[in-house]
Each structure stands twice: as C-alpha cells, then as structure tokens.
Enzyme design. Structure first.
Site, PDB file in Angstrom:
ATOM      1  N   SER A 113      40.346  42.708  56.607  1.00 55.40           N
ATOM      2  CA  SER A 113      39.250  43.001  55.689  1.00 55.40           C
ATOM      3  C   SER A 113      39.040  41.756  54.832  1.00 55.40           C
ATOM      4  O   SER A 113      39.993  41.235  54.257  1.00 55.40           O
ATOM      5  CB  SER A 113      39.648  44.211  54.852  1.00 55.40           C
ATOM      6  OG  SER A 113      38.781  44.331  53.773  1.00 55.40           O
ATOM      7  N   LEU A 118      34.765  44.488  56.554  1.00 58.23           N
ATOM      8  CA  LEU A 118      35.741  44.561  57.653  1.00 58.23           C
ATOM      9  C   LEU A 118      35.457  43.529  58.735  1.00 58.23           C
ATOM     10  O   LEU A 118      34.306  43.182  58.994  1.00 58.23           O
ATOM     11  CB  LEU A 118      35.664  45.942  58.311  1.00 58.23           C
ATOM     12  CG  LEU A 118      36.252  47.118  57.549  1.00 58.23           C
ATOM     13  CD1 LEU A 118      36.159  48.383  58.407  1.00 58.23           C
ATOM     14  CD2 LEU A 118      37.714  46.826  57.181  1.00 58.23           C
ATOM     15  N   ASP A 223      34.563  25.737  50.220  1.00 52.96           N
ATOM     16  CA  ASP A 223      35.712  26.639  50.049  1.00 52.96           C
ATOM     17  C   ASP A 223      36.763  26.346  51.119  1.00 52.96           C
ATOM     18  O   ASP A 223      37.230  27.250  51.812  1.00 52.96           O
ATOM     19  CB  ASP A 223      35.217  28.096  50.147  1.00 52.96           C
ATOM     20  CG  ASP A 223      36.248  29.094  49.653  1.00 52.96           C
ATOM     21  OD1 ASP A 223      37.242  28.681  49.040  1.00 52.96           O
ATOM     22  OD2 ASP A 223      36.051  30.311  49.894  1.00 52.96           O
ATOM     23  N   ARG A 227      43.533  29.371  54.106  1.00 52.83           N
ATOM     24  CA  ARG A 227      43.126  30.762  54.365  1.00 52.83           C
ATOM     25  C   ARG A 227      41.803  30.809  55.133  1.00 52.83           C
ATOM     26  O   ARG A 227      41.555  31.725  55.919  1.00 52.83           O
ATOM     27  CB  ARG A 227      42.961  31.458  53.001  1.00 52.83           C
ATOM     28  CG  ARG A 227      42.914  32.955  53.025  1.00 52.83           C
ATOM     29  CD  ARG A 227      42.441  33.522  51.686  1.00 52.83           C
ATOM     30  NE  ARG A 227      41.070  33.156  51.394  1.00 52.83           N
ATOM     31  CZ  ARG A 227      40.673  32.335  50.421  1.00 52.83           C
ATOM     32  NH1 ARG A 227      41.547  31.803  49.601  1.00 52.83           N
ATOM     33  NH2 ARG A 227      39.398  32.027  50.243  1.00 52.83           N
ATOM     34  N   ASN A 228      40.965  29.814  54.906  1.00 56.29           N
ATOM     35  CA  ASN A 228      39.664  29.764  55.571  1.00 56.29           C
ATOM     36  C   ASN A 228      39.664  28.910  56.838  1.00 56.29           C
ATOM     37  O   ASN A 228      38.600  28.535  57.326  1.00 56.29           O
ATOM     38  CB  ASN A 228      38.587  29.261  54.608  1.00 56.29           C
ATOM     39  CG  ASN A 228      38.140  30.364  53.676  1.00 56.29           C
ATOM     40  OD1 ASN A 228      38.260  31.537  54.015  1.00 56.29           O
ATOM     41  ND2 ASN A 228      37.644  29.992  52.510  1.00 56.29           N
ATOM     42  N   ASP A 241      34.154  29.844  57.847  1.00 56.67           N
ATOM     43  CA  ASP A 241      33.536  30.227  56.567  1.00 56.67           C
ATOM     44  C   ASP A 241      32.820  29.089  55.850  1.00 56.67           C
ATOM     45  O   ASP A 241      32.716  29.116  54.620  1.00 56.67           O
ATOM     46  CB  ASP A 241      34.615  30.786  55.604  1.00 56.67           C
ATOM     47  CG  ASP A 241      34.847  32.262  55.838  1.00 56.67           C
ATOM     48  OD1 ASP A 241      34.002  32.882  56.498  1.00 56.67           O
ATOM     49  OD2 ASP A 241      35.860  32.785  55.353  1.00 56.67           O
TER      50      ASP A 241
END
Ligand code: ADP
Length: 359
Positions: A113, A118, A223, A227-228, A241
């Site tokens: 998520s 989602l 960004d 994590r991206n 992203d």
C-alpha cells in the site's frame, strides 16, 4: 502557459492559465500575466520573472520556471498552443496509446500500500505488471493524465516503465512494469552483511544511470530515496516514482512543512525555497548512496527533521558508512555541497562510479 509579444514593443509576457485556488478559495480557472523584465544593474542584460532569478536568455528562464514557481502562482507546466494548432507535440502519445483497456487487464494479489493507494500485481498484454489503484482524492488526476503521455515516452532500462493509465473507472489506476523484488530499502535490509562491494556499487551505478537519463531530459525526480527505487527479478535496481510528488493532493504530505516531506533527503535550497533542480536530485542521490552503503539504515535515524536541518546548516553531514570506500564517501560529500553548482552532474557521477574498480 504561453509566451507572447506584449502590446509594448520588445516586451514579452508569460501568461499562466491556472486552476489553483484564488483569493476566495474557489478553484476557478483564471489567467495571470507576468512580464519578463530585464535587470538594469548587470553589465550584460539578464532576464527575470516574478522574483530576481536572472537568466541570460528567455529559453533558460522558461526552463527554470518549468520546475520552480519562484514567486509565481505556479510553475510552468504545459505550454498552451493557440488557434487550431494541435497541442499534442510530436513526442506525445495519442489517447489510445496511453489508455489501458480494462478488458486487457487482469488484477492479482496485493503487493503493498503506497501514498496513492493499493499496489496490486497483474497481467496486461502478456506482461506481468504492477497496478497502482489510486485512492479517491489522493491524486490530482487531470494533471497526471496530461503528464502521463510524456512520462510514458520516457523509456530507459534503469527507469520503472509506466505502460499506461486506466481511466475507465474512477478513481483511475496506473499500470507499471512489475519489479518483483519490491523496494530497495527493504531489499538492502533483508540482505545485510551478505552483499559484496561490487553489488553495492552496482546499485549506485544503476540509479546514477537512470538519473543521468532523466537529467539529460531536464526532468527532475524530486523524491529520490532508496524507498523509491525498485528491484527487478534479476536484481537490477531502477528509479521509480519520478516526478510523482507533484500529483499528491494531501498538502500535509508534500509541503516542506508537511509530515511526509522527505527533508532528510532534501537539499538546503529545497528546504528553504522549494527550489528543485537536477542538482537537488544530486543531493538526494548522495543520501541514497549512504543508504546503500549502510545497507538500508535510515539517515539521521531518530533525529527530528528540524534538528537535521539545523545540523546541515551548521555544515554537519552524514558520517561515512563503514562499508563505503573513501572514494565513494568523497562522491557523497561532493553531492552535499551547499551551492548546487558545486555539486557534480549525474553524468559525471555515473562516470566516476563506473571508473571505480573494486576498492
Ligand atoms: P510510496 O510512494 O508511498 O512508496 P508507491 O505507491 O510508489 O508508494 O509504492 C508502494 C510500494 O508498492 C513500494 O514500496 C513497493 O513495495 C510496491 N510497488 C510500487 N511500484 C511497484 C512496481 N512497479 N513493482 C512492484 N512493486 C511495486
């Protein structure tokens, strides 16, 4: 946005069409005009718009304001063409090329998520895909649809590919290349102590390659974090992203004061003036390298954002990760120079990383 001759000879006006809330708080469309001014103090003439960011040429000025509002109501997003001329540039896709037909899309298991909603696994035209189901009210959909056509044209083996957008239902869903091994920060943590120097450097190389491509297309990520970045089934790390923060609707999340603003990855000029550029991405890339060489630790772990900003202003920086060779640490520090111009470009970082043999 359009650039046109003003009624006064030799004067140019930038007209911005916006749906940003007006003083009455209503989202009525309106047009705001800005005159391009020339600096009188400089020996050679320089141009500027709302605030005094000076440029030698008008195209440079426009290019800068495509990414930075810098005093205007908004940054310059889409050029507006007049008359019957098509607004579709030759590099954009037609509707049937970027719209995904829901009949061709099969949805599978939930993967995660995210900030827009989602993420599910799926299949589309014989391909395994990741489908982002956009949560109601999470995304500025109209703006995204405009940009999606351009984003789909951005294609590189180190970027997570956007295949298309399914707009049949509301809210819409976005169809991406599936990255089987999920996000890099989890991947790093799960493999702590088991990754070679070659592997760690390879991850930095992959991302510098994807970012050098974005940089050469004048596209700002905004960004960039571990994590991206996502990992494919065969361990290739790709940039994901990119540019997506522009479409997040929850201001709490994305404003520089917001709880989810990635301050710990942001350069000083982004924190102070929201001045994004490829060089602010380079700062974030320095933090990204630090994440890779600490095998997924969080930068400035338990320190609040405000304290980190103060420390950076005082000249302090993240410490050298134990695993990082001196040459890699020097690259990180180069990315964290206060002045954007003193930082390397991604093209140079790619070159430097590629020329580091096993140290
Ligand atoms: P956020 O921006 O909040 O990280 P995203 O919606 O981009 O949210 O992604 C959330 C999670 O969904 C990621 O951490 C990753 O685990 C998974 N994910 C996103 N995109 C993909 C993809 N293309 N392939 C596989 N997993 C993905």
């Amino acid at each position: 946005m359009s650039l046109r001759d003003s009624r006064h000879a030799g004067v140019y006006t930038v007209s911005v069409f916006t749906k940003a809330p007006g003083s009455n708080g209503q989202k009525n469309p309106w047009v705001k005009h800005y005159q391009i001014r020339e600096s009188e103090t400089e020996e050679t003439s320089k141009f500027y718009l709302a605030e005094k960011y000076l440029f030698s040429t008008i195209p440079e000025l426009i290019q800068y304001h495509r990414h930075n509002a810098a005093g205007m109501i908004m940054r310059l997003t889409h050029p507006f063409s007049q008359g019957r001329e098509s607004s579709q540039s030759p590099t954009e896709l037609s509707e049937d090329q970027w719209k995904v037909d829901p009949a061709e899309l099969t949805l599978g298991e939930e993967v995660a998520s995210g900030q827009f909603g989602l993420v599910l696994q799926g299949r589309w035209r014989e391909r395994r895909v990741a489908v982002k189901m956009v949560r109601e009210g999470a995304m500025s959909e109209e703006d995204f649809k405009e940009e999606a056509r351009v984003m789909m044209m951005r294609s590189h083996c180190k970027l997570v590919q956007l295949y298309g957008v399914c707009t049949q239902h509301s809210p819409m869903c976005l169809v991406f290349e599936l990255m089987e091994q999920g996000c890099l920060s989890d991947y790093l943590r799960a493999r702590r102590g088991r990754m070679s120097q070659d592997t760690l450097r390879g991850m930095c190389l992959d991302i510098s390659e994807g970012m050098a491509y974005l940089e050469s297309n004048n596209f700002i990520h905004r960004d960039l974090t571990a994590r991206n970045c996502l990992v494919s089934y065969n361990n290739v790390v790709k940039v994901s992203d990119f540019g997506m923060t522009r479409f997040v609707l929850d201001d709490q999340d994305t404003s520089s004061q917001g709880s989810k603003f990635p301050s710990k990855w942001s350069s000083p000029e982004v924190i102070k003036y929201c001045k994004f550029s490829s060089k602010s991405d380079v700062w974030s890339f320095g933090v990204f390298m630090w994440e890779v060489y600490t095998e997924g630790r969080l930068p400035y772990e338990n320190r609040p954002n405000g304290e980190v900003v103060d420390a950076l202003n005082a000249g302090l920086r993240l410490l050298k990760p134990r695993q990082a060779p001196e040459a890699v640490h020097l690259l990180m520090e180069w990315c964290w120079k206060v002045k954007p111009d003193d930082r390397p470009s991604f093209a140079l970082l790619l070159h430097e990383l590629a020329s580091l043999s096993d140290l």
